[in-house]
Design an enzyme around this catalytic site. Structure first.
Site, PDB file in Angstrom:
ATOM      1  N   SER A   8      72.042  43.814 -78.106  1.00  0.00           N
ATOM      2  CA  SER A   8      70.713  43.639 -77.474  1.00  0.00           C
ATOM      3  C   SER A   8      69.913  43.963 -78.864  1.00  0.00           C
ATOM      4  CB  SER A   8      70.559  45.525 -77.517  1.00  0.00           C
ATOM      5  OG  SER A   8      69.899  46.446 -77.164  1.00  0.00           O
ATOM      6  N   HIS A  31      70.704  39.564 -75.681  1.00  0.00           N
ATOM      7  CA  HIS A  31      70.164  41.167 -74.741  1.00  0.00           C
ATOM      8  C   HIS A  31      68.626  41.672 -74.622  1.00  0.00           C
ATOM      9  CE1 HIS A  31      71.923  44.333 -71.809  1.00  0.00           C
ATOM     10  NE2 HIS A  31      70.924  45.123 -72.426  1.00  0.00           N
ATOM     11  N   ASP A  33      66.118  44.558 -73.244  1.00  0.00           N
ATOM     12  CA  ASP A  33      66.402  45.633 -72.642  1.00  0.00           C
ATOM     13  C   ASP A  33      64.690  45.672 -72.157  1.00  0.00           C
ATOM     14  OD1 ASP A  33      68.752  46.809 -72.996  1.00  0.00           O
ATOM     15  OD2 ASP A  33      68.317  46.471 -74.681  1.00  0.00           O
ATOM     16  N   MET A  35      62.034  48.098 -70.657  1.00  0.00           N
ATOM     17  CA  MET A  35      61.810  49.442 -70.222  1.00  0.00           C
ATOM     18  C   MET A  35      60.425  49.855 -70.436  1.00  0.00           C
ATOM     19  SD  MET A  35      64.133  51.456 -72.362  1.00  0.00           S
ATOM     20  CE  MET A  35      65.867  50.657 -73.304  1.00  0.00           C
ATOM     21  N   HIS A  64      67.764  42.972 -68.904  1.00  0.00           N
ATOM     22  CA  HIS A  64      68.758  43.871 -68.689  1.00  0.00           C
ATOM     23  C   HIS A  64      67.094  44.827 -68.210  1.00  0.00           C
ATOM     24  CE1 HIS A  64      70.678  48.068 -69.302  1.00  0.00           C
ATOM     25  NE2 HIS A  64      70.058  48.324 -67.962  1.00  0.00           N
ATOM     26  N   MET A  66      65.170  47.228 -66.930  1.00  0.00           N
ATOM     27  CA  MET A  66      65.477  48.865 -66.497  1.00  0.00           C
ATOM     28  C   MET A  66      63.501  49.528 -66.120  1.00  0.00           C
ATOM     29  SD  MET A  66      67.511  49.938 -69.987  1.00  0.00           S
ATOM     30  CE  MET A  66      67.148  49.137 -70.524  1.00  0.00           C
ATOM     31  N   MET A 135      76.831  50.658 -67.243  1.00  0.00           N
ATOM     32  CA  MET A 135      76.348  51.509 -68.210  1.00  0.00           C
ATOM     33  C   MET A 135      77.559  52.460 -68.870  1.00  0.00           C
ATOM     34  SD  MET A 135      73.506  50.158 -68.882  1.00  0.00           S
ATOM     35  CE  MET A 135      73.189  51.350 -70.579  1.00  0.00           C
ATOM     36  N   ASP A 173      77.757  48.148 -71.258  1.00  0.00           N
ATOM     37  CA  ASP A 173      76.810  48.667 -72.410  1.00  0.00           C
ATOM     38  C   ASP A 173      75.988  50.132 -72.799  1.00  0.00           C
ATOM     39  OD1 ASP A 173      73.483  48.471 -73.786  1.00  0.00           O
ATOM     40  OD2 ASP A 173      72.313  47.686 -71.445  1.00  0.00           O
TER      41      ASP A 173
HETATM   42  C1  DX5 Z   1      70.564  51.544 -73.750  1.00  0.00           C
HETATM   43  C2  DX5 Z   1      70.178  50.140 -73.362  1.00  0.00           C
HETATM   44  C3  DX5 Z   1      71.208  48.420 -74.651  1.00  0.00           C
HETATM   45  C4  DX5 Z   1      71.279  49.549 -75.867  1.00  0.00           C
HETATM   46  C5  DX5 Z   1      72.170  49.767 -76.501  1.00  0.00           C
HETATM   47  O1  DX5 Z   1      69.750  51.532 -72.263  1.00  0.00           O
HETATM   48  O2  DX5 Z   1      70.779  49.425 -72.212  1.00  0.00           O
HETATM   49  O3  DX5 Z   1      70.891  47.639 -74.747  1.00  0.00           O
HETATM   50  O4  DX5 Z   1      69.922  49.000 -76.080  1.00  0.00           O
HETATM   51  O5  DX5 Z   1      72.378  49.774 -77.638  1.00  0.00           O
HETATM   52  P1  DX5 Z   1      73.471  50.577 -78.434  1.00  0.00           P
HETATM   53  O6  DX5 Z   1      74.542  49.355 -78.525  1.00  0.00           O
HETATM   54  O7  DX5 Z   1      73.221  51.282 -80.042  1.00  0.00           O
HETATM   55  O8  DX5 Z   1      74.393  51.906 -77.965  1.00  0.00           O
HETATM   56 ZN    ZN Z   2      70.966  47.049 -72.024  1.00  0.00          ZN
END
Ligand code: DX5
Ligand code: ZN
Length: 221
Positions: A8, A31, A33, A35, A64, A66, A135, A173
Site C-alpha cells: 500500500s 495497492h 487506497d 478514501m 481499494h 473506501m 480487512m 489488508d
Molecule cells: C487502511 C488501508 C491499508 C493501509 C495498510 O484502511 O486500507 O491499505 O495502507 O497499512 P498498514 O499495512 O500500515 O496497516
Molecule cells: Zn487498503
C-alpha cells in the site's frame, strides 16, 4: 497457491511517488487506497491521481475504494485501467451489478469486508468476484495493529471458495508484516497488502521479498 504482494502506498512519500513506486517494482501490484472522508474518516486521492499512477506503468494498480456510493464511482476506476477494483460491501447498493460492470471493463472485481461484516451473506455470490478483501484493521489509516480475530473469517472465506468451486483470491489488508503474514497465509489468504511494513523498512524491495518468502513457506506447510 501463488502468493501476491501488493504494497500500500498510503503512507509513502507522495512528493516522490514515482520513485516510491519504483522501490516496490518487484511486487505484483501497487495497492492504492482511495478514501473520501465519508466512508472512512480520512481523505486521500481520487480518480485523476489514480489514473496517473496507472499511466506511470510502474506496477499494475490494485485500487481499494473506501468511498460511499461505490455504485456511482467504482466503474470509472476500471475504465482508467486499474487491474483490480475493490469496493466495500457496506458501500454498494447493488454489488452484483457493480462487480459485473467492473469485469466488463476488463478489471478484476473485489469485494471488501470491514471487520464487523461477515462473509456469510456473500457466499452465494463468490463467483461474481475475483477477490474478497478481508480487512484486518478498521479501514481508514495505515500503521494500525493487526486484528487476529479476523483470521477465522479468512478461513471461512477460503473454505467457502473451495466448497463452491470458485477460483477466488483472498486479500488481507491492515497490520500485515513479518510477524502476521504467516498466520494469514495459513488461514488461506494469498494476496497480502502491507503499507507501513514495506515503506518504513530500510529497504522496501528487500521487505517485499521477505514477506513473499514468509507467505510462500507458510503456504507450503
Ligand atoms: C487502511 C488501508 C491499508 C493501509 C495498510 O484502511 O486500507 O491499505 O495502507 O497499512 P498498514 O499495512 O500500515 O496497516
Ligand atoms: Zn487498503
Amino acid at each position: 497457491m501463488t502468493i501476491t504482494i501488493s504494497p500500500s502506498i498510503l503512507n509513502c512519500d507522495v512528493l516522490d511517488l514515482r520513485c516510491e513506486l519504483e522501490k516496490i517494482a518487484d511486487a505484483d501490484f501497487a495497492h492504492v487506497d482511495v478514501m473520501d472522508n465519508h466512508f472512512v474518516p480520512n481523505l486521500t486521492w481520487g480518480l485523476p491521481v489514480v489514473e496517473q499512477i496507472v499511466k506511470s506503468k510502474v506496477l499494475p494498480v490494485d485500487a481499494h475504494l473506501m468511498i460511499e456510493d461505490a455504485d456511482r464511482w467504482a466503474p470509472a476506476y476500471a475504465e482508467v485501467g486499474c487491474a483490480s477494483v475493490t469496493f466495500h460491501a457496506e458501500a454498494a447498493g447493488a454489488p452484483i451489478r457493480l462487480a459485473r460492470e467492473i469485469r466488463a471493463q476488463g478489471a478484476k472485481a473485489g469485494l471488501a469486508l470491514k471487520p464487523s461484516t461477515g462473509i456469510e451473506p456473500y457466499v452465494d455470490l463468490l463467483h461474481e468476484f475475483d477477490m474478497i478483501l478481508v480487512m484486518t484493521v478498521e479501514p481508514g489509516f495505515g500503521g494500525q495493529s493487526f486484528l487476529d480475530s479476523m483470521l477465522p473469517k479468512v478461513q471461512r472465506t477460503r473454505r467457502a471458495a473451495i466448497r463452491t468451486g470458485v477460483d477466488l483470491a483472498i486479500q488481507v489488508d491492515g497490520g500485515v508484516s513479518r510477524s502476521t503474514i504467516e498466520a494469514c497465509a495459513e488461514a488461506g489468504a494469498d494476496v497480502f497488502v502491507a503499507g507501513s511494513a514495506v515503506f518504513n523498512a530500510e529497504d522496501a524491495a528487500a521487505e517485499v521479498a521477505e514477506l513473499r518468502r514468509l507467505a510462500t513457506d507458510a503456504c507450503a506447510h
